[in-house]
Write a protein that holds these residues in place. Structure first.
Motif, PDB file in Angstrom:
ATOM      1  N   ARG A 112       0.866  -1.228  -0.083  1.00  0.00           N
ATOM      2  CA  ARG A 112      -0.031  -0.161   0.109  1.00  0.00           C
ATOM      3  C   ARG A 112       0.750   1.267   0.123  1.00  0.00           C
ATOM      4  NH1 ARG A 112      -1.279   3.070   4.005  1.00  0.00           N
ATOM      5  NH2 ARG A 112      -0.585   2.138   5.656  1.00  0.00           N
ATOM      6  N   GLU A 113       1.914   1.225   0.844  1.00  0.00           N
ATOM      7  CA  GLU A 113       2.720   2.424   0.828  1.00  0.00           C
ATOM      8  C   GLU A 113       3.608   2.657  -0.325  1.00  0.00           C
ATOM      9  OE1 GLU A 113       5.145   1.475   4.230  1.00  0.00           O
ATOM     10  OE2 GLU A 113       3.856   2.195   5.961  1.00  0.00           O
ATOM     11  N   ALA A 114       3.917   1.712  -0.877  1.00  0.00           N
ATOM     12  CA  ALA A 114       4.796   1.806  -2.228  1.00  0.00           C
ATOM     13  C   ALA A 114       3.578   2.277  -3.378  1.00  0.00           C
ATOM     14  CB  ALA A 114       5.182   0.379  -2.746  1.00  0.00           C
ATOM     15  N   LEU A 115       2.596   1.772  -3.389  1.00  0.00           N
ATOM     16  CA  LEU A 115       1.326   2.158  -4.406  1.00  0.00           C
ATOM     17  C   LEU A 115       1.091   3.870  -4.217  1.00  0.00           C
ATOM     18  CD1 LEU A 115      -0.948  -0.921  -4.838  1.00  0.00           C
ATOM     19  CD2 LEU A 115       0.932  -0.142  -6.260  1.00  0.00           C
ATOM     20  N   GLU A 116       0.869   4.159  -2.839  1.00  0.00           N
ATOM     21  CA  GLU A 116       0.766   5.525  -2.516  1.00  0.00           C
ATOM     22  C   GLU A 116       1.677   6.311  -3.287  1.00  0.00           C
ATOM     23  OE1 GLU A 116      -2.036   4.742   1.416  1.00  0.00           O
ATOM     24  OE2 GLU A 116      -0.114   5.481   1.538  1.00  0.00           O
TER      25      GLU A 116
END
Length: 297
Positions: A112-116
């Motif tokens: 999630r953090e990477a995609l954000e």
């Protein structure tokens, strides 16, 4: 009712709420609190007001409703996964495919953090990576590094970090990328490369990280050590003295032609200022000459 459950009912009555929704002994006080907060917020509590739904899941569904998200269809998921789904939906990123593939909470958080951050981590996804490994890959991609060097499940996250640091500092990571090195060994080799040392003097897998550090620091003081064919030490007596055996190629003996230089080299290697005996082997293609130098304290 337990006293702590009665307290939640009292809180609701004092606020003028319809406590009949949760005044049920089947709810623990945590669940009662989540339902009470939902009523206070004017939320659709019927989406999660069930004794079968644990309080931590209730909390995530309630927080989702506060953001206009209905997570009730996903109530079969763990509370940690529900949290990551809620945050992903709130920030408009899609992690449902990874949930369906069975990624755990820690992995989903890193994804999630990477995609954000709009980091294209998809080509490197592997369920064998722990979440912290995924973060290392994300950090490398964020710095424009060739993460294919370390995006491999054979590495733990600490090994990945050492390889990432090496790429960031533009050293030859090929010299320590073997997964058989511990991350501590990798770190010592990386330090040596960053210092411009000949790491072949201490990069053997036979050395522990502590051995590597000792040899690296000795090499800083005596660059000629890199030309040694071998250096070893052993205890020489109960008094703590040691015997150091140094093998130098003939062309490198000039650097240690004087006794003081050889003694200093031996003492640094042995980690003591009391070297009782030094055996210096000077070799060339034709002869082997052994010279024993005895020194006192």
């Amino acid at each position: 009712f337990l006293a702590i459950q009665m307290r939640q009912i009292r809180f609701g009555l004092e606020m003028g709420l319809d406590v009949s929704v949760y005044a049920d002994p089947r709810y623990d006080w945590f669940q009662m609190e989540e339902i009470r907060k939902g009523i206070m917020g004017g939320l659709q509590i019927e989406l999660y007001a069930s004794p079968e739904i644990s309080y931590d899941k209730m909390k995530q569904i309630r927080l989702g409703l506060c953001d206009g998200l209905d997570l009730s269809p996903f109530q079969h998921l763990g509370a940690g996964i529900l949290k990551q789904l809620r945050l992903a939906l709130k920030n408009h990123v899609k992690i449902v495919p990874y949930i369906n593939e069975g990624y755990d909470m820690e992995q989903l958080e890193a994804i999630r953090e990477a995609l954000e951050k709009k980091v294209d981590i998809v080509p490197y996804m592997d369920k064998r990576f722990r979440g912290i490994c995924i973060r290392e890959i994300c950090l490398g991609l964020g710095h424009g590094l060739d993460v294919s060097v370390y995006a491999d499940p054979c590495y733990c996250w600490q090994q990945m970090r050492e390889l990432r640091f090496g790429l960031e500092h533009m050293v030859d990571v090929e010299q320590y990328k073997s997964p058989y090195y511990s991350y501590e060994q990798m770190r010592e080799i990386r330090f040596g490369l960053e210092e411009g040392l000949d790491v072949s003097y201490f990069n053997s897998l036979m050395y522990t990280a502590a051995d590597m550090k000792r040899r690296r620091l000795a090499l800083q003081e005596h660059p000629g050590l890199a030309a040694c064919d071998g250096v070893s030490t052993e205890s020489a007596g109960d008094d703590g003295s040691q015997t150091v055996r140094i093998v130098l190629a003939e062309e490198n003996t000039a650097a240690y032609a004087d006794l003081d230089g050889i003694v200093s080299l031996a003492e640094d290697y042995a980690g003591t200022d009391t070297v009782m005996e030094i055996q210096l082997n000077v070799t060339n293609l034709l002869t082997v000459e052994e010279v024993t130098l005895a020194t006192g304290d």
